[in-house]
Write an enzyme that holds these catalytic residues in place. Sequence first.
Site, PDB file in Angstrom:
ATOM      1  N   SER A 163       0.828  -1.204   0.000  1.00 12.11           N
ATOM      2  CA  SER A 163       0.000   0.000   0.000  1.00 12.11           C
ATOM      3  C   SER A 163       0.865   1.257   0.000  1.00 12.11           C
ATOM      4  O   SER A 163       1.594   1.504  -0.966  1.00 12.11           O
ATOM      5  CB  SER A 163      -0.969  -0.036   1.181  1.00 12.11           C
ATOM      6  OG  SER A 163      -1.945   0.975   1.063  1.00 12.11           O
ATOM      7  N   ASP A 187      -0.437  -4.015  -4.075  1.00 12.73           N
ATOM      8  CA  ASP A 187      -1.598  -3.124  -4.149  1.00 12.73           C
ATOM      9  C   ASP A 187      -1.236  -1.719  -3.665  1.00 12.73           C
ATOM     10  O   ASP A 187      -1.739  -1.243  -2.637  1.00 12.73           O
ATOM     11  CB  ASP A 187      -2.792  -3.667  -3.361  1.00 12.73           C
ATOM     12  CG  ASP A 187      -4.110  -3.162  -3.954  1.00 12.73           C
ATOM     13  OD1 ASP A 187      -4.197  -3.055  -5.190  1.00 12.73           O
ATOM     14  OD2 ASP A 187      -5.048  -2.871  -3.191  1.00 12.73           O
ATOM     15  N   HIS A 257      -7.858  -5.392  -0.556  1.00 17.46           N
ATOM     16  CA  HIS A 257      -6.570  -4.704  -0.468  1.00 17.46           C
ATOM     17  C   HIS A 257      -5.508  -5.630   0.132  1.00 17.46           C
ATOM     18  O   HIS A 257      -4.397  -5.764  -0.399  1.00 17.46           O
ATOM     19  CB  HIS A 257      -6.750  -3.457   0.385  1.00 17.46           C
ATOM     20  CG  HIS A 257      -5.653  -2.457   0.290  1.00 17.46           C
ATOM     21  ND1 HIS A 257      -5.079  -2.064  -0.900  1.00 17.46           N
ATOM     22  CD2 HIS A 257      -5.014  -1.727   1.273  1.00 17.46           C
ATOM     23  CE1 HIS A 257      -4.146  -1.147  -0.671  1.00 17.46           C
ATOM     24  NE2 HIS A 257      -4.085  -0.932   0.641  1.00 17.46           N
TER      25      HIS A 257
END
Length: 455
Positions: A163, A187, A257
Amino acid sequence: MTIGSAKALTKMVAAESRATEDQASQGSECPSFTQLPMTDSIIGTDLVVRLLLYTGRNSSCATLINATHTSPLDVNKKTTFLIHGYRPFGSPPKWLNKMIETLQLVDDMNLIIVDWNRGATTINYPVAVANCKKVADILEPVIDNIRKKSKGSLELIHMIGVSLGAHISGFVGSRFHGKIGRITGLDPAGPLFTGKAEDDRLDPSDAQFVDVLHTDIDALGYREYLGHIDFYANGGTDQPGCPVTILGGKKYMICDHQRSVYMYINSMISTCNITAYPCASYTEFLDARCTQRDDTDPIFGYHIEKWKNHSHVMKLPNKVFFLTSTEEPFCMYYYLLDIIAWNRNTRKGYITVGLTGENGSVVKSKANRYAKSFEKFKEVTLLVGVDKDIENITRVSLMFSSAILVEPKLKLGILRMQLRSLTYPQRPHLCRYDLALERDEEEEFHPIECQVQAL
């Protein structure tokens, strides 16, 4: 050393001193990832970066290092930095221990956990975003010290960023002019990064090789490609097994996610390889228009470097696609189903496929996502995915569902059905001739090996 690096070094030393004092006060011999109370999420935290080093296979106790103390590293080994993302509630990532254990299992490396929980923990997401470049400032002198000890080589450095951690990895890589060996983005965060220039996000110039996995592009993740090769699992949106409505609570918000991390962990140790297919779009991939296999098709995950060393990566399209199952290890086995219909009028609808093995095991595919038009004597190819490998198929079932709700209950007449394994193309092709499918009724049969026509 630049003024910015000097300031970062000063902050790093101060942070490590504080972290060491905290650890001593807790009476713990092994430093662990920072755990913060919920109150810190509300009031916010000042940025503190702690580096937890694990060396050797299956090492269970970390050592705190900093920019002036990297002597515990073996600079002749690969060094992997693992960088987490936004932590709104102050808790350690649930996947952290499993990632640490798995990385140590597959490689004898220097594994450095970049703990910036103080700085990532806040309900004010923009504050965490603003801290990303500050984390990179702190990591720069650390890597510079490692580089000097290894006589200038940055190729042995691999940064895995989750992330926000993916963009932090990019910021670090840009400081070394893209000479770091590899950056993996799991991601990468989308909010406040979408539309930004390359200097303000991860991009392919940040390392010699940048590979990216997208699993939540319609919410928390970044939609467009960011690396030399970008993997889009299930199109990069809804992941099988994750809640599909807000009734799933917190898991609905984070499951897609976080799935990127669990996919990556499984790629290290799974007995199956996840092959991805270069394609212009996910729709075309599902439409079986990008399934011509050759030696350049990449294998997703940690071991992609083995494929990269034997392939011309830059000649591939940036985007590659694959499907996954609902559960670990997330592997799917692909087939191509060729159907030639004999109906006078076109039938439009979906096909569900079931496969039975000689040991009685049964798997079923989901119906193809987009309705297909079955025209008389025109071959239609469907991409079929199942979550279990049926090596010796003894029975096949097909079910046709019409896309036209008001259509009367008519049959789909099949002149020839051919089933080809895409995952294992050397396996025999299976056929069935002259078959009629009643609408919404499963038809099961014994297939035969397809007849090979002489040239």
